[in-house]
Scaffold this motif. Structure first.
Motif, PDB file in Angstrom:
ATOM      1  N   HIS A   1      -7.199  16.557  -6.694  1.00 59.74           N
ATOM      2  CA  HIS A   1      -6.471  15.308  -6.129  1.00 59.74           C
ATOM      3  C   HIS A   1      -6.560  14.682  -7.735  1.00 59.74           C
ATOM      4  O   HIS A   1      -7.534  13.921  -8.023  1.00 59.74           O
ATOM      5  N   PHE A   2      -5.832  14.793  -8.566  1.00 60.33           N
ATOM      6  CA  PHE A   2      -5.668  13.900 -10.103  1.00 60.33           C
ATOM      7  C   PHE A   2      -4.776  13.022 -10.361  1.00 60.33           C
ATOM      8  O   PHE A   2      -3.851  13.308 -10.079  1.00 60.33           O
ATOM      9  N   GLU A   3      -5.591  12.122 -10.843  1.00 54.25           N
ATOM     10  CA  GLU A   3      -4.330  10.694 -11.002  1.00 54.25           C
ATOM     11  C   GLU A   3      -4.537  10.058 -12.032  1.00 54.25           C
ATOM     12  O   GLU A   3      -5.471   9.713 -12.743  1.00 54.25           O
ATOM     13  N   ASN A   4      -3.224  10.217 -12.851  1.00 50.22           N
ATOM     14  CA  ASN A   4      -3.739   9.834 -14.052  1.00 50.22           C
ATOM     15  C   ASN A   4      -4.673  10.225 -15.657  1.00 50.22           C
ATOM     16  O   ASN A   4      -5.614  10.046 -16.418  1.00 50.22           O
ATOM     17  N   CYS A   5      -4.286  11.797 -15.358  1.00 47.52           N
ATOM     18  CA  CYS A   5      -5.415  13.059 -15.944  1.00 47.52           C
ATOM     19  C   CYS A   5      -4.621  13.893 -17.647  1.00 47.52           C
ATOM     20  O   CYS A   5      -3.467  14.308 -16.255  1.00 47.52           O
ATOM     21  N   TYR A   6      -4.342  12.924 -18.525  1.00 49.93           N
ATOM     22  CA  TYR A   6      -3.701  13.627 -19.413  1.00 49.93           C
ATOM     23  C   TYR A   6      -2.316  14.461 -19.151  1.00 49.93           C
ATOM     24  O   TYR A   6      -1.586  15.089 -19.582  1.00 49.93           O
ATOM     25  N   GLY A   7      -1.687  13.037 -18.747  1.00 50.62           N
ATOM     26  CA  GLY A   7      -0.368  12.917 -18.541  1.00 50.62           C
ATOM     27  C   GLY A   7      -0.095  13.447 -16.667  1.00 50.62           C
ATOM     28  O   GLY A   7       1.252  12.768 -16.598  1.00 50.62           O
ATOM     29  N   ILE A   8      -0.679  14.038 -16.834  1.00 48.94           N
ATOM     30  CA  ILE A   8      -0.470  14.101 -15.055  1.00 48.94           C
ATOM     31  C   ILE A   8      -0.763  12.621 -13.983  1.00 48.94           C
ATOM     32  O   ILE A   8      -1.912  12.566 -13.701  1.00 48.94           O
TER      33      ILE A   8
ATOM     34  N   GLU B   1      -9.099  10.808 -18.840  1.00 52.64           N
ATOM     35  CA  GLU B   1      -8.353   9.903 -19.055  1.00 52.64           C
ATOM     36  C   GLU B   1      -6.922  10.601 -19.540  1.00 52.64           C
ATOM     37  O   GLU B   1      -6.688  11.479 -19.484  1.00 52.64           O
ATOM     38  N   ASP B   2      -6.187   9.324 -19.159  1.00 54.99           N
ATOM     39  CA  ASP B   2      -4.841   9.646 -19.565  1.00 54.99           C
ATOM     40  C   ASP B   2      -5.105   9.337 -21.344  1.00 54.99           C
ATOM     41  O   ASP B   2      -5.091   7.911 -21.813  1.00 54.99           O
ATOM     42  N   ARG B   3      -4.201  10.048 -21.668  1.00 53.42           N
ATOM     43  CA  ARG B   3      -4.630  10.014 -23.686  1.00 53.42           C
ATOM     44  C   ARG B   3      -3.578   8.687 -23.965  1.00 53.42           C
ATOM     45  O   ARG B   3      -3.858   7.772 -24.801  1.00 53.42           O
ATOM     46  N   ILE B   4      -2.537   8.437 -23.253  1.00 55.73           N
ATOM     47  CA  ILE B   4      -1.803   7.625 -24.103  1.00 55.73           C
ATOM     48  C   ILE B   4      -1.915   6.190 -22.937  1.00 55.73           C
ATOM     49  O   ILE B   4      -2.056   5.300 -23.812  1.00 55.73           O
ATOM     50  N   PHE B   5      -1.958   5.920 -21.866  1.00 59.51           N
ATOM     51  CA  PHE B   5      -1.645   4.945 -21.208  1.00 59.51           C
ATOM     52  C   PHE B   5      -3.404   5.217 -20.286  1.00 59.51           C
ATOM     53  O   PHE B   5      -3.319   5.119 -19.202  1.00 59.51           O
ATOM     54  N   SER B   6      -4.678   5.027 -21.594  1.00 66.62           N
ATOM     55  CA  SER B   6      -5.664   4.766 -21.033  1.00 66.62           C
ATOM     56  C   SER B   6      -6.226   3.329 -19.916  1.00 66.62           C
ATOM     57  O   SER B   6      -6.574   3.480 -19.512  1.00 66.62           O
ATOM     58  N   GLU B   7      -5.625   2.650 -20.665  1.00 66.46           N
ATOM     59  CA  GLU B   7      -5.324   1.364 -19.024  1.00 66.46           C
ATOM     60  C   GLU B   7      -4.842   1.601 -17.562  1.00 66.46           C
ATOM     61  O   GLU B   7      -5.656   1.061 -16.704  1.00 66.46           O
TER      62      GLU B   7
ATOM     63  N   ALA C   1       5.052  24.912 -11.076  1.00 68.44           N
ATOM     64  CA  ALA C   1       4.880  23.262 -11.161  1.00 68.44           C
ATOM     65  C   ALA C   1       6.408  22.458 -11.506  1.00 68.44           C
ATOM     66  O   ALA C   1       7.197  23.026 -12.172  1.00 68.44           O
ATOM     67  N   VAL C   2       6.740  21.193 -10.710  1.00 61.16           N
ATOM     68  CA  VAL C   2       7.596  20.511 -10.319  1.00 61.16           C
ATOM     69  C   VAL C   2       7.170  19.333 -10.709  1.00 61.16           C
ATOM     70  O   VAL C   2       6.737  19.065 -10.145  1.00 61.16           O
ATOM     71  N   LYS C   3       7.641  18.640 -11.868  1.00 53.89           N
ATOM     72  CA  LYS C   3       7.386  17.478 -12.472  1.00 53.89           C
ATOM     73  C   LYS C   3       8.452  16.139 -11.900  1.00 53.89           C
ATOM     74  O   LYS C   3       9.441  16.591 -12.310  1.00 53.89           O
ATOM     75  N   SER C   4       7.905  14.885 -11.384  1.00 51.02           N
ATOM     76  CA  SER C   4       8.931  14.166 -11.718  1.00 51.02           C
ATOM     77  C   SER C   4       8.569  13.380 -12.242  1.00 51.02           C
ATOM     78  O   SER C   4       7.723  12.740 -12.459  1.00 51.02           O
ATOM     79  N   ALA C   5       9.453  12.211 -11.894  1.00 54.31           N
ATOM     80  CA  ALA C   5       9.386  10.375 -12.931  1.00 54.31           C
ATOM     81  C   ALA C   5       7.142  10.392 -12.010  1.00 54.31           C
ATOM     82  O   ALA C   5       6.607   9.076 -12.609  1.00 54.31           O
ATOM     83  N   SER C   6       7.052  10.348 -10.615  1.00 50.85           N
ATOM     84  CA  SER C   6       5.839  10.128 -10.153  1.00 50.85           C
ATOM     85  C   SER C   6       4.422  10.722  -9.669  1.00 50.85           C
ATOM     86  O   SER C   6       3.644  10.465 -10.346  1.00 50.85           O
ATOM     87  N   GLU C   7       5.616  12.238 -10.351  1.00 52.94           N
ATOM     88  CA  GLU C   7       4.026  13.342  -9.376  1.00 52.94           C
ATOM     89  C   GLU C   7       4.421  14.230 -10.133  1.00 52.94           C
ATOM     90  O   GLU C   7       5.402  14.567 -10.283  1.00 52.94           O
ATOM     91  N   VAL C   8       3.656  15.613  -9.889  1.00 55.83           N
ATOM     92  CA  VAL C   8       3.579  16.952  -9.725  1.00 55.83           C
ATOM     93  C   VAL C   8       3.361  17.373  -8.678  1.00 55.83           C
ATOM     94  O   VAL C   8       2.090  17.484  -7.908  1.00 55.83           O
ATOM     95  N   ASN C   9       3.982  18.310  -8.209  1.00 53.36           N
ATOM     96  CA  ASN C   9       4.013  19.265  -7.053  1.00 53.36           C
ATOM     97  C   ASN C   9       4.012  21.054  -7.550  1.00 53.36           C
ATOM     98  O   ASN C   9       4.630  21.191  -8.292  1.00 53.36           O
ATOM     99  N   LEU C  10       3.427  21.537  -6.425  1.00 53.36           N
ATOM    100  CA  LEU C  10       3.140  23.150  -6.131  1.00 53.36           C
ATOM    101  C   LEU C  10       3.947  22.974  -5.987  1.00 53.36           C
ATOM    102  O   LEU C  10       3.334  23.594  -4.305  1.00 53.36           O
ATOM    103  N   VAL C  11       4.927  24.280  -5.807  1.00 49.90           N
ATOM    104  CA  VAL C  11       5.619  24.784  -4.647  1.00 49.90           C
ATOM    105  C   VAL C  11       5.566  26.476  -4.903  1.00 49.90           C
ATOM    106  O   VAL C  11       5.128  26.769  -5.992  1.00 49.90           O
ATOM    107  N   PRO C  12       6.139  26.642  -3.965  1.00 52.15           N
ATOM    108  CA  PRO C  12       6.090  28.674  -3.805  1.00 52.15           C
ATOM    109  C   PRO C  12       7.032  28.878  -4.447  1.00 52.15           C
ATOM    110  O   PRO C  12       8.694  28.100  -5.946  1.00 52.15           O
TER     111      PRO C  12
END
Length: 729
Positions: free
Chosen positions: A7-14, A56-62, A501-512
C-alpha cells in the motif's frame, strides 16, 4: 513468503497503489508497466524499505506519504528485499574495486567518501600557507615525508600535537619551494654563502646577546615563548618573568627586549656583510627577484636554507599545528574507521571463491568482448588487500589488459552495463546462502542489451526462479520482453502472475495481463467476437504481405479496410464502406486454413468498426481499461473518420485520382498543403498519424506501441475527430 500486500501513497509519483501478490499461485509476478506508469517508483519505494530510508513524493513533497509492505501479515524485513535497478553505468572508482557483497561495498564506500570529504576540508584549511593548488597538496605532503597521507597521520600526530606555539606560519611554502628557487638554493656557491652567514649568526648569538644562546635558546624560541605567554594571558594575571636577573612584568616590555636582542644580531656589520653577499647573488638572477624581496623581509629564515628537506617538513608541520582542530577531526576519523575498513577488507577476501564462481557463470552465459580476472589474487589472500578486476581484450594476436581508472574511459556504455550485471549476479549468488525467503524486485534488467545477452538474462532469471526461497516481481516497459519472459518462466509463473499497470489521475492499479499471446487469441475468436474480427484485419493483411506480397487482391481489399479508399475498377475492389463481413470471412478462412462461419455475413465492415468504437466510448466508465482488441478497433475507427474528413475537404483532382497510392501520412500532408492555417485540425491529424501509424502495422514487438498508448489519449482523439465531423454536417 506466501503473500505480499503493498500500500503506497505519494511515493515518487505513485498517488496510490494497493495490491496483493499471491506467491502460492505464482512465485514470479511479471508487471508490464508503460513508461511513466509506476515501474521505477515501485522499485524505488521497496528499495527505500531495504535501506531504512523514508520515501517521499519528489515533486509534491508536502503530500502526506504512506508506505507499507506486509509479508504474510507482518512487516517485511529490509533483509528480505533485494532491488535490482535497471542497468546503470559501472562505478570504477578506487573505493569500489573491492569485491565484496553489496552491503560491505556500500559501507566501505561510505567510509571512504566521508574520509575523503574530511581530508578535503583539512587540505583546504592549510592551502593558503602552501600557496599551491589544493589538488596537489596531498602529493606534496607525501613527497616531503616519503609516505602516503594516512601513514603521515599515524607517524606525525604526536609531533604535531607537541607544537604548542607554531612558528614560520608567515612563510609561504611555494615562495621557497618552487623549481627556480629550489635549484638556486642547492647551488654550491650559494650554499657556501649560506654556511658563512650561519657561522657568523651563531657566533653573534653567543657573544653579543644577553638572552640568546646557540643551540639552546634563540630568537625563534623567544618568539614562541612570547606568543604563548600573550595568548594565555600570563601578564594579565599579574605574573612576571625573570631573565638573567631582569624582571619583566608586561608583554610590551618582553617584546621590546626580544626585539632589541634580535637587532643586535641582525644589524651587526659582519652579519650584514654576509647578508649582502647573499642578497647580491639573488639580485644577479632576474628570475629570483620576488624571492630576494621575500628573503629581505624574512631574514630569519636564511639559516634554514642549509637543510632544505628539514625546512620543508618544519613548515608543513607548523602549518598543520596552526590548525590543530581541523587536523584532529581528520586524524580522529581516520583512526576510528581504520579498524572497520580492515575488517571489511578481510570479509571481502573470504568471498573471492564466490567471485570466481560468478565469473564462471558470467563467462558461460554472456557474450562480451573481453575476459575478466582478479588482478591481485595472491595479494588478496596473503596481504589482505582488496581485490580489483582486470579486463583483457584480444584482437588477433594482440592482447591488452585494462584496469582501474582507464576502464571507465575504455568500456562502452553497454560494456559498463554488462559489468554492472556481473555485480548483480554476485549479489544474487551471495543471497543463495541465506536460509530465509527473499523478495527480488527487478526493474527492466534487460533494457538496452542486445538480444543474445537479453535472453541470457532471461535464462538466468529462470534459474533463480527455480529456487523456492526466491520470489520475484519483474517490472518492464518492454512488451516484447514481457511476452518473452512470461513464456520462458511459465513453469513458475501462471497467468495469475501476469499483470499490467494502469495509471489513472488518482491511482495505479495492477490488472490481469493477457492470458495468452495476442495472435492465437485473435485467430481463435474472430468468428465469435466482433472486436477480434476487426482486429484480425491488420494481422491478416501483414501475413499476406509477408507470405504472398502486396500485389495480391486480398491484400488490397484489407488495405481498403485500414484506409478510406474508393472503388478500384482495375482490381475489381469495392470502396471501403461496401465491404461485408462475409467477404472478409473468406479471406480469413483462406489464410488461417479454417472453415469458420458468422451469424450475419451482410454487415458492412466499416459500419461494424464504427459501432464498436461508439460502444467503447459509451462504456468508458464501465471498462476504463481497454484491452488490445478495443484499442485496435478504436484506432481503425479513428483513421476512418480522419481520412474521410480530409478527403471530403481536399479539392486537388490529382490527389483524388491517385488516392489508392496515398497512405495516412500523405493524406494528412495534402490537407496541410491546402489548409495551412487550420491549426486545430492539423494538430488533431498529427495525433492521428502519430498514434495509429505503428498500431495498425504489426511487427516483432507485438503491439508494443498500442500497449503503451493511454486509453484516455485514444478516446480523446476519437472524440475530437467526431467533433470535426459535426462541423462538416
Amino acid at each position: 513468503m506466501n503473500e505480499l500486500k503493498i500500500h503506497f501513497e505519494n511515493c515518487y509519483g505513485i498517488k496510490k497503489l494497493q495490491h496483493t501478490f499471491d506467491f502460492t499461485k505464482s512465485r514470479v509476478q511479471i508487471i508490464y508497466a508503460p513508461n511513466g506508469a509506476m515501474k521505477s517508483s515501485f522499485a524505488k519505494t521497496l528499495e527505500d524499505i531495504s535501506l531504512d530510508k523514508v520515501s517521499e513524493d519528489r515533486i509534491f513533497s508536502e503530500r502526506v506519504n504512506h508506505r507499507s509492505a506486509l509479508v504474510d501479515n507482518r512487516d517485511i524485513l529490509k533483509e528480505e528485499i533485494f532491488v535490482i535497478n535497471r542497468m546503470q553505468d559501472a562505478d570504477f572508482k578506487e573505493a569500489s574495486t573491492i569485491l565484496a557483497n553489496e552491503t560491505l561495498k556500500t559501507e566501505y564506500d561510505a567510509i571512504n567518501i566521508k574520509l575523503n570529504d574530511t581530508k578535503k576540508e583539512f587540505i583546504k584549511t592549510i592551502q593558503p600557507y602552501l600557496g599551491i593548488k589544493e589538488n596537489v597538496i596531498e602529493q606534496t605532503i607525501s613527497d616531503t615525508f616519503k609516505t602516503d597521507i594516512y601513514s603521515f597521520i599515524e607517524s606525525r600526530t604526536t609531533e604535531i600535537n607537541a607544537i604548542e606555539t607554531p612558528i614560520l606560519t608567515n612563510i609561504v611554502f611555494n615562495e621557497i619551494f618552487n623549481d627556480k628557487v629550489s635549484k638556486f638554493l642547492k647551488e654550491k656557491s650559494f650554499n657556501t654563502k649560506i654556511k658563512e652567514y650561519i657561522a657568523v649568526y651563531e657566533k653573534l648569538v653567543n657573544e653579543n646577546t644577553t638572552f640568546f644562546k646557540k643551540g639552546e635558546f634563540n630568537h625563534n624560541n623567544a618568539d614562541n615563548v612570547t606568543k604563548s605567554l600573550k595568548d594565555n594571558g600570563f601578564f594579565k594575571a599579574e605574573h612576571k618573568v625573570k631573565i638573567k636577573d631582569v624582571e619583566i612584568g608586561n608583554i610590551d616590555e618582553l617584546e621590546n627586549v626580544i626585539k632589541e636582542e634580535k637587532e643586535k644580531v641582525l644589524n651587526d656589520p659582519e652579519l650584514t656583510s654576509k647578508f649582502n653577499e647573499i642578497d647580491k647573488a639573488l639580485n644577479a638572477n632576474n628570475e629570483l627577484r620576488n624571492f630576494r624581496s621575500y628573503v629581505e623581509n624574512n631574514q630569519d629564515i636564511i639559516k634554514e636554507f642549509i637543510d632544505l628537506e628539514n625546512f620543508k617538513k618544519k613548515l608543513i608541520l607548523n602549518y598543520i599545528a596552526n590548525h590543530k582542530s581541523e587536523f584532529d577531526v581528520f586524524a580522529k576519523l581516520y583512526t576510528e574507521t581504520k579498524t572497520r575498513r580492515n575488517e571489511i577488507t578481510i570479509e571481502a577476501k573470504k568471498e573471492q571463491a564466490e567471485w570466481l564462481k560468478v565469473l564462471a557463470i558470467f563467462k558461460n552465459r554472456f557474450t562480451i568482448p573481453f575476459k575478466i580476472k582478479i588482478k591481485n589474487q595472491e595479494d588478496v589472500i596473503l596481504k589482505n588487500e582488496p581485490a580489483s578486476l582486470i579486463f583483457t581484450y584480444e584482437d588477433g594476436a594482440s592482447t591488452k589488459d585494462l584496469g582501474g581508472a582507464e576502464i571507465n574511459k575504455s568500456l562502452s556504455t553497454g560494456e559498463q552495463r554488462v559489468f554492472y550485471l556481473l555485480n548483480i549476479i554476485f549479489q544474487i549468488e551471495t543471497r543463495k546462502k541465506i536460509a530465509t525467503d527473499q523478495l527480488f524486485i527487478i526493474d527492466d534488467i534487460a533494457d538496452s542489451f542486445d538480444y543474445k545477452n537479453k535472453y541470457a538474462i532471461i535464462e538466468y532469471l529462470k534459474d533463480i526462479a527455480d529456487d523456492h526461497r526466491f520470489k520475484m516481481i519483474i517490472l518492464t516497459h518492454n512488451f516484447d520482453f514481457y511476452k518473452t519472459i512470461k513464456k520462458r518462466l511459465e513453469s513458475v509463473n501462471n497467468w495469475e502472475g501476469n499483470l499490467k499497470a494502469v495509471k489513472s489521475a488518482s491511482e495505479v492499479n495492477l490488472v490481469p495481463g493477457e492470458k495468452q499471446d495476442v495472435f492465437p487469441l485473435l485467430r481463435k475468436n474472430f468468428p465469435t467476437c466482433e472486436k477480434s474480427f476487426i482486429s484480425c484485419i491488420p494481422f491478416v493483411r501483414n501475413l499476406i504481405e509477408y507470405t504472398i506480397g502486396t500485389k495480391n487482391t486480398n491484400y488490397l481489399i484489407l488495405t481498403s479496410l485500414l484506409h478510406i479508399k474508393p472503388t478500384n475498377t482495375a482490381e475489381n475492389i469495392k470502396e471501403t464502406k461496401e465491404h461485408t463481413t462475409g467477404e472478409i470471412l473468406k479471406i480469413f478462412n483462406n489464410i488461417f486454413g479454417t472453415t469458420a462461419t458468422l451469424p450475419d455475413t451482410t454487415k458492412k465492415v466499416y459500419d461494424l468498426a464504427i459501432s464498436i468504437a461508439e460502444e467503447i466510448e459509451a462504456n468508458k466508465a464501465i471498462e476504463p481499461v481497454l484491452d488490445l482488441k478495443s484499442k485496435l478497433c478504436l484506432s481503425i475507427a479513428i483513421r476512418f473518420k480522419a481520412e474521410e474528413y480530409i478527403i471530403n475537404k481536399v479539392t486537388d483532382v490529382n490527389f483524388h485520382t491517385n488516392i489508392w497510392s496515398k497512405e495516412t501520412g500523405k493524406i494528412i500532408g495534402q490537407y496541410k498543403t491546402e489548409f495551412p492555417n487550420n491549426k486545430k485540425e492539423i494538430e488533431i491529424f498529427d495525433r492521428v498519424n502519430l498514434m495509429t501509424a505503428e498500431n495498425l502495422h504489426l511487427n516483432s514487438f507485438m503491439y508494443e506501441p498500442l500497449m503503451d498508448l493511454s486509453e484516455d489519449h485514444l478516446l480523446t482523439l476519437y472524440k475530437d475527430i467526431k467533433e470535426l465531423e459535426c462541423t462538416i454536417a
